[in-house]
Motif scaffolding. Structure first.
Motif, mmCIF file in Angstrom:
data_model
loop_
_atom_site.group_PDB
_atom_site.id
_atom_site.type_symbol
_atom_site.label_atom_id
_atom_site.label_comp_id
_atom_site.label_asym_id
_atom_site.label_seq_id
_atom_site.Cartn_x
_atom_site.Cartn_y
_atom_site.Cartn_z
ATOM 1 N N ASN A 30 12.794 25.412 50.770
ATOM 2 C CA ASN A 30 12.613 26.109 52.040
ATOM 3 C C ASN A 30 11.912 25.260 53.091
ATOM 4 O OD1 ASN A 30 13.887 28.590 52.232
ATOM 5 N ND2 ASN A 30 12.337 29.650 51.022
ATOM 6 N N ARG B 104 16.148 30.959 55.857
ATOM 7 C CA ARG B 104 15.178 31.152 54.787
ATOM 8 C C ARG B 104 15.761 32.136 53.801
ATOM 9 N NH1 ARG B 104 13.290 27.313 56.342
ATOM 10 N NH2 ARG B 104 11.164 26.725 56.864
ATOM 11 N N PHE B 105 16.083 31.683 52.589
ATOM 12 C CA PHE B 105 16.574 32.649 51.631
ATOM 13 C C PHE B 105 15.410 33.211 50.826
ATOM 14 C CE2 PHE B 105 16.945 28.561 49.544
ATOM 15 C CZ PHE B 105 16.570 28.785 48.234
ATOM 16 N N ARG B 106 15.624 34.398 50.310
ATOM 17 C CA ARG B 106 14.545 35.138 49.645
ATOM 18 C C ARG B 106 14.404 34.647 48.212
ATOM 19 N NH1 ARG B 106 17.294 40.660 50.816
ATOM 20 N NH2 ARG B 106 19.059 39.216 50.890
ATOM 21 N N GLU B 107 13.348 33.924 47.976
ATOM 22 C CA GLU B 107 13.134 33.340 46.652
ATOM 23 C C GLU B 107 12.545 34.384 45.702
ATOM 24 O OE1 GLU B 107 12.371 28.700 47.284
ATOM 25 O OE2 GLU B 107 10.781 29.941 48.127
ATOM 26 N N HIS B 108 12.571 34.003 44.425
ATOM 27 C CA HIS B 108 12.050 34.903 43.392
ATOM 28 C C HIS B 108 10.521 34.850 43.391
ATOM 29 C CE1 HIS B 108 11.465 36.620 39.355
ATOM 30 N NE2 HIS B 108 12.646 37.174 39.547
ATOM 31 N N ALA B 109 9.911 35.950 42.949
ATOM 32 C CA ALA B 109 8.452 36.026 42.935
ATOM 33 C C ALA B 109 7.826 35.012 41.981
ATOM 34 C CB ALA B 109 8.009 37.436 42.557
ATOM 35 N N SER C 3 20.919 32.586 53.895
ATOM 36 C CA SER C 3 20.111 33.516 54.694
ATOM 37 C C SER C 3 20.194 34.937 54.159
ATOM 38 C CB SER C 3 20.576 33.484 56.152
ATOM 39 O OG SER C 3 20.321 32.219 56.731
ATOM 40 N N TYR D 171 20.892 35.670 50.840
ATOM 41 C CA TYR D 171 20.877 35.693 49.378
ATOM 42 C C TYR D 171 19.476 35.965 48.832
ATOM 43 C CZ TYR D 171 21.689 34.325 44.535
ATOM 44 O OH TYR D 171 21.782 34.325 43.159
ATOM 45 N N GLN D 172 19.429 36.817 47.824
ATOM 46 C CA GLN D 172 18.194 37.074 47.089
ATOM 47 C C GLN D 172 18.295 36.408 45.728
ATOM 48 O OE1 GLN D 172 15.006 38.894 47.510
ATOM 49 N NE2 GLN D 172 14.826 37.559 45.717
ATOM 50 N N GLN E 54 17.923 35.741 42.002
ATOM 51 C CA GLN E 54 17.820 36.773 40.965
ATOM 52 C C GLN E 54 16.808 36.449 39.870
ATOM 53 O OE1 GLN E 54 19.623 39.761 41.287
ATOM 54 N NE2 GLN E 54 19.874 38.797 43.297
#
Length: 411
Positions: A57, A65-70, A115, A117-118, A120
């Motif tokens: 990122n 910014r794609f949503r990365e895993h916790a 942008s 994508y989450q 998994q």
């Protein structure tokens, strides 16, 4: 082996042309490109421009910014070792021409996918072979260097190693020397072109050039390129599951712990490259037929070069299947919400396509058991006494994945 190199050409450049290929014949290397991308990453690290642990990122455009895993960010090293958590292909890869599947996939589509994508799962949880990850890595390396991926391959690898016929965007001269591509059934195919995912499979090369490339890995040159080769050669990711291979940067590491290898396949070409420092030996096989049998040939050649005993290959027999039996297998089978196997009939052939991939023929060992010849994979259809198949199991890389038949309403 050592200082000796031998190039042999067999077969023909075109079905109606008896001319044999030679060391300067150009082939598509497919996923062998990933070793070039791994080396370019290593070069940027040695040069002090990037870090292996640098989060992806940090390098994306400001509006992406794609949503990365916790569990943590995806780092550059994760992209280069297939443990990023990114899927094999982006779900917005919808080629206008299935025979040239990556030609119209540009950076706008790549960044649009990221942008939205989450991720998994966290990185280093599971190994999943990903053309997307290496395509993204190639784009990030080019952007960071203010150059295209093609320009980086030329300036950092091809030019220093005198690989004059190696390129992503082939020159007029090398294009004229490109071997005519054929699929596994010897039906003429077409060359593949790449935009945003070039780092996953876009390099074209020759036997002479790839032997120079292999020799550089056997005996790294002085300077930063040699340091980068050493970094790419190292074990960067141990196996996460028994069926996984350890990995360097872009390289698979064989079970012997010594041999680095990668294969690659496009619609009509196949390439296999193996390098073993302990034996001071390397083998490359290039073919203008898209078939995994090339890999077995390359392995036999490496054994021969190293003085090891041969292990003859065995080929399964096929059986006759009636059209009525074929019709029972036709349908769409869902492995995951974004990955579907589509089974259809063309003439007397059963063809299977997967999301974002071309259709390939499969060959029957029984009514329910079918095998690919373009990849090491097989299918087991679940068939009742009557009616269509209810599901299919994909056997690949030591993993069995079951796909349920989809209703017509889901099409």
């Amino acid at each position: 082996r050592g200082d000796q190199s031998v190039v042999k050409g067999y077969g023909r450049l075109y079905l109606d042309n008896p001319t044999r290929p030679d060391g300067r014949t150009v082939f598509e290397t497919g996923s062998v490109t990933k070793t070039f991308t791994g080396l370019l990453l290593a070069h940027a690290v040695v040069d002090g421009r990037l870090r292996l642990d640098q989060p992806v990122n940090e390098l994306l455009p400001a509006d992406v910014r794609f949503r990365e895993h916790a569990d943590g960010p995806i780092r550059l090293e994760h992209l280069a070792t297939h443990v990023s958590g990114l899927p094999r292909l982006p779900d917005n890869l919808r080629p206008s021409d299935d025979r040239n599947p990556y030609a119209d996939y540009d950076t706008d589509k790549l960044y649009a996918f990221l942008s939205g994508y989450q991720v998994q799962r966290g990185p280093q949880v599971e190994s999943e072979y990903s053309n997307l990850a290496f395509g993204l890595l190639g784009e990030l390396l080019g952007s960071q260097a203010n150059a295209t991926y093609s320009e980086l391959v030329h300036s950092a690898i091809a030019e220093p190693l005198q690989m004059s016929s190696t390129a992503v965007a082939a020159s007029t001269d090398s294009q004229a020397r490109l071997a005519t591509p054929y699929n596994v059934d010897l039906i003429e195919d077409q060359p593949w072109d790449f935009q945003a995912l070039a780092g996953a499979g876009g390099v074209r090369s020759t036997a002479e050039d790839l032997l120079r490339y292999a020799k550089a890995y056997l005996h790294p040159p002085e300077g930063k390129l040699g340091e980068a080769i050493e970094l790419a050669w190292e074990v960067r990711q141990p196996p996460l599951q028994p069926q996984d291979f350890a990995m360097g940067l872009g390289w698979h590491i064989a079970r012997d712990g010594e041999t680095r290898w990668h294969n690659g396949q496009t619609g009509g070409h196949h390439c296999m490259l193996l390098i073993n420092r302990k034996r001071d030996a390397a083998v490359v096989v290039l073919a203008n037929t898209a078939t995994m049998e090339v890999d077995g040939l390359a392995e036999q050649l490496l054994r021969a070069v190293c003085g090891s005993p041969e292990q003859p290959r065995k080929f399964p027999r096929t059986v006759e299947i009636s059209n009525e039996q074929l019709q029972r297998l036709v349908g769409r089978y869902q492995l995951t919400p974004t990955f579907i196997l589509d089974v259809k009939i063309e003439g007397d052939r059963l063809m299977v396509g997967a999301t974002g991939q071309p259709y390939f023929r499969v060959y029957p060992e029984s009514v329910s058991e079918w095998r690919y010849r373009v990849v090491e994979a097989a299918l087991s259809f679940e068939i009742e006494e009557s009616g269509p198949a209810t599901a299919v199991v994909l056997h690949q890389n030591g993993v069995d994945q079951r796909a349920q038949r989809m209703d017509d309403s889901d099409r």
